[in-house]
Design a protein around this motif. Structure first.
Motif, PDB file in Angstrom:
ATOM      1  N   VAL A  31       0.831  -1.304  -0.097  1.00 31.91           N
ATOM      2  CA  VAL A  31      -0.091   0.143   0.103  1.00 31.91           C
ATOM      3  C   VAL A  31       0.946   1.309   0.073  1.00 31.91           C
ATOM      4  O   VAL A  31       0.543   2.224  -0.512  1.00 31.91           O
ATOM      5  CB  VAL A  31      -1.026  -0.168   1.214  1.00 31.91           C
ATOM      6  CG1 VAL A  31      -1.830   1.258   1.286  1.00 31.91           C
ATOM      7  CG2 VAL A  31      -1.982  -1.223   1.006  1.00 31.91           C
ATOM      8  N   LEU A  35       0.461   4.382  -2.399  1.00 29.99           N
ATOM      9  CA  LEU A  35       0.095   5.547  -1.934  1.00 29.99           C
ATOM     10  C   LEU A  35       1.144   6.686  -2.345  1.00 29.99           C
ATOM     11  O   LEU A  35       0.541   7.931  -2.451  1.00 29.99           O
ATOM     12  CB  LEU A  35      -0.028   5.437  -0.474  1.00 29.99           C
ATOM     13  CG  LEU A  35      -1.369   5.202   0.224  1.00 29.99           C
ATOM     14  CD1 LEU A  35      -1.229   5.327   1.698  1.00 29.99           C
ATOM     15  CD2 LEU A  35      -2.404   6.159  -0.242  1.00 29.99           C
ATOM     16  N   ARG A 219       1.084  -3.521  -8.752  1.00 33.27           N
ATOM     17  CA  ARG A 219       0.865  -2.416  -7.577  1.00 33.27           C
ATOM     18  C   ARG A 219       2.101  -1.502  -7.714  1.00 33.27           C
ATOM     19  O   ARG A 219       1.895  -0.232  -7.343  1.00 33.27           O
ATOM     20  CB  ARG A 219       0.714  -3.059  -6.230  1.00 33.27           C
ATOM     21  CG  ARG A 219      -0.169  -4.305  -5.979  1.00 33.27           C
ATOM     22  CD  ARG A 219      -1.545  -3.946  -6.325  1.00 33.27           C
ATOM     23  NE  ARG A 219      -2.431  -4.731  -6.036  1.00 33.27           N
ATOM     24  CZ  ARG A 219      -3.764  -4.873  -6.509  1.00 33.27           C
ATOM     25  NH1 ARG A 219      -4.207  -3.712  -7.172  1.00 33.27           N
ATOM     26  NH2 ARG A 219      -4.639  -5.646  -6.064  1.00 33.27           N
ATOM     27  N   ARG A 329      -7.169   1.728  -2.696  1.00 31.08           N
ATOM     28  CA  ARG A 329      -5.999   1.481  -1.702  1.00 31.08           C
ATOM     29  C   ARG A 329      -6.800   0.325  -0.521  1.00 31.08           C
ATOM     30  O   ARG A 329      -5.807  -0.636  -0.133  1.00 31.08           O
ATOM     31  CB  ARG A 329      -5.314   2.676  -1.018  1.00 31.08           C
ATOM     32  CG  ARG A 329      -6.407   3.329  -0.085  1.00 31.08           C
ATOM     33  CD  ARG A 329      -5.414   4.585   0.678  1.00 31.08           C
ATOM     34  NE  ARG A 329      -4.997   5.395  -0.344  1.00 31.08           N
ATOM     35  CZ  ARG A 329      -5.618   6.624  -0.497  1.00 31.08           C
ATOM     36  NH1 ARG A 329      -6.881   6.988   0.312  1.00 31.08           N
ATOM     37  NH2 ARG A 329      -5.272   7.526  -1.317  1.00 31.08           N
TER      38      ARG A 329
END
Length: 591
Positions: A31, A35, A219, A329
């Motif tokens: 994440v 982010l 990702r 997310r």
């Protein structure tokens, strides 16, 4: 009430173990990678320096880990809230000024205070005023506005406005100023991001890369695009060719502080803060409950209000702007195996590390890359199929979607959401002002009563059985009065009217007065008024009035019992008899 109900960390913290730690750390790494570019991009969308997006992704995540109830929800800047922030703050200060940044912080603090207070007062139901059609129309329109606002960043021209007309006008005026280098780098970034999302995983799988590794690479794709465009920026000195770059980004963590509060500024931000709070909560709770259902976990809406409230207060203290739970997310966090809210805290540590170590390199990052990141992210928000589904299912819901969508596109997010809420309330009032009511009869061989227009039923001609399918209140009281009176005058031989109240959950003062008027009119016509299947709470209210004392008929436990009792009083059915169906037929024959 237990302290753990306000501090969920005390509950899940006691059960925390090494396996949870491993799962949370893996999720946090994935994440964090996702982010970093998103946070930078959304800050620019909000009209703020890019580092503010990183600031808004540190303390809010820690606050939510303490106060939130979802194990997978990832809190931080999101596209729609960033757009709403820009719209609200842009009315008070010039973008890029200290006053603008200060107003964004105040907006986060006000929103946080509102959300926390709503949670403490258990006002989570307020989010129900935003119906799903309204939210769908609003998010679709917001996605279009956001994508259009970033078109300037991809073309190297300036755009102004927070609604479609202003954005289109500014793009048209500046078309002659397109920077070809910006267009190329923006197009490259957008194309790569699109390919990464749609085909990279399949491409890696064909080359024998394990699916888990391929997922991580996908990702991390946006970060790779960031590094690639930064390298191209340096190699070709794009800054000297008119390509807008992020520029110097302050290195280090934000200082914890509060801005100076101006009463006039606070007053002007109250309504935008309320709208942002409700929209953010609706988006966040929808994501949290969807993910929790997959793990059979429980989400407490009122505690979520507190969790989001404290996250926004933390964002304000840490120099950020309003935040909420993001869909993309959060799904990534869930898929990566986040076991507890601690994953968010570990993500915050990762973002803090990036803020300390990576910011010196961001100066050469083309803003077109961040614009491409935003465009790709918001395209998933645009869903015109909701118009088709709403039209097919309910024209009223279609009207709510269309009004919200068009209003947001033409007038901006605040006006659009206000129009959507107003449309939903008006549609509800219109629907309930003309409640569905059906003349019912007895299904042969049963004690059930159904609509005479839909089922084969048997009736007693001089008894009108009318089922009311809505609670009675001021908006529909006169409609009921006119309906009953009209049916009574249309049936000259009518002797009894039975209102079947199985769907009536409350009767307000205006409806009570209308029932009294119905009673008087029917009495003048020589007709008795009865009620059946009245719910306990409604009966308790009626018992405290004089209505029951003046009622010409009776209140019956069931519709079947009402018909049997009325016929028994006429000596057509022996008192206490069982199934009265044969005697109803006999009574029908005698008329």
């Amino acid at each position: 009430m237990r302290l753990g109900s306000y501090l969920p960390i005390l509950d899940w913290g006691r059960r925390y173990n090494r396996q949870s730690l491993t799962s949370d750390l893996v999720a946090a790494v994935i994440v964090t990678i996702m982010l970093i570019p998103q946070s930078l991009a959304y800050a620019l969308l909000a009209g703020l320096p890019p580092e503010v997006g990183l600031y808004a992704s540190i303390l809010p995540l820690i606050a939510y880990a303490i106060f939130g109830t979802s194990s997978a929800l990832a809190v931080g800047p999101v596209a729609v809230i960033s757009l709403m922030t820009a719209s609200a703050v842009g009315k008070l200060a010039m973008e890029g000024t200290a006053d603008y940044a200060s107003a964004a912080i105040i907006l986060a603090l006000i929103s946080g205070a509102m959300l926390t207070l709503m949670g403490l007062l258990r006002l989570g139901f307020l989010a129900n005023f935003l119906s799903h059609p309204v939210i769908s129309g609003f998010i679709t329109a917001s996605g279009l506005i956001i994508a259009m606002s970033q078109l300037g960043g991809l073309l190297g021209i300036s755009t102004e406005g927070h609604a479609l007309p202003g954005l289109l006008a500014s793009i048209w005026e500046n078309l002659s100023s397109i920077n070809i280098y910006t267009l190329l780098i923006g197009g490259l970034a957008l194309g790569l991001l699109l390919w990464i999302r749609l085909d990279l995983k399949n491409w890696l799988t064909r080359f024998g890369v394990p699916k888990s590794i391929a997922t991580i690479i996908v990702r991390a794709g946006p970060v790779l695009v960031v590094f690639l465009t930064m390298a191209l920026s340096v190699a070709f000195d794009l800054g000297s060719k008119g390509v807008a770059l992020v520029g110097d980004v302050p290195q280090g963590l934000p200082m914890l502080s509060l801005p100076s509060f101006n009463l006039d500024t606070v007053q002007q931000l109250l309504m935008p803060a309320l709208i942002i709070s409700i929209v953010g909560f609706v988006e966040s709770i929808s994501v949290a409950q969807t993910l929790a259902a997959k793990r059979r976990e429980r989400i407490e809406p009122n505690q979520e209000l507190i969790g989001l409230g404290m996250s926004n207060i933390a964002a304000g203290i840490g120099g950020g702007y309003p935040v909420t739970g993001g869909f993309a997310r959060s799904v990534v966090n869930f898929d990566a195996g986040a076991a507890t809210p601690a994953a968010g805290a570990f993500t915050a540590i990762g973002i803090a590390g990036a803020t300390l170590l990576l910011t010196p390199f961001l100066a050469v990052l083309p803003k077109a890359t961040l614009a491409a990141t935003i465009v790709l992210a918001v395209l998933t928000l645009v869903d015109f199929s909701v118009l088709k589904r709403a039209w097919a299912y309910s024209k009223a819901d279609f009207a709510a979607v269309a009004i919200t969508l068009v209003g947001t596109l033409l007038f901006g997010v605040e006006v659009g959401i206000a129009l959507g809420v107003a449309a939903s309330i008006l549609i509800f009032l219109y629907r309930s002002s003309k409640p569905h009511a059906a003349v019912v009869g007895q299904v042969p061989g049963t004690e059930h009563f159904r609509n005479i227009k839909r089922h084969k039923v048997e009736i007693v001609p001089d008894i009108l059985s009318l089922r009311i399918d809505e609670s009675l209140y001021f908006a529909n009281a006169r409609y009921l009065e006119d309906l009953v009176t009209g049916l009574a005058t249309e049936n000259p031989g009518l002797k009894d009217v039975v209102l079947m109240c199985s769907a009536v959950n409350f009767i307000d003062m205006s409806a009570l007065e209308s029932l009294e008027a119905v009673e008087h009119r029917l009495r003048d016509l020589g007709i008795r008024l009865h009620l059946s299947e009245v719910k306990g709470p409604v009966m308790d209210k009626l018992a405290g009035t004089e209505f029951l004392e003046h009622l010409s008929g009776q209140v019956h436990l069931s519709q079947h019992g009402a018909i049997r009792s009325i016929l028994a009083q006429r000596d057509l059915v022996p008192s206490g008899s069982g199934d009265c169906q044969d005697r109803v037929l006999e009574a029908t024959t005698r008329q």
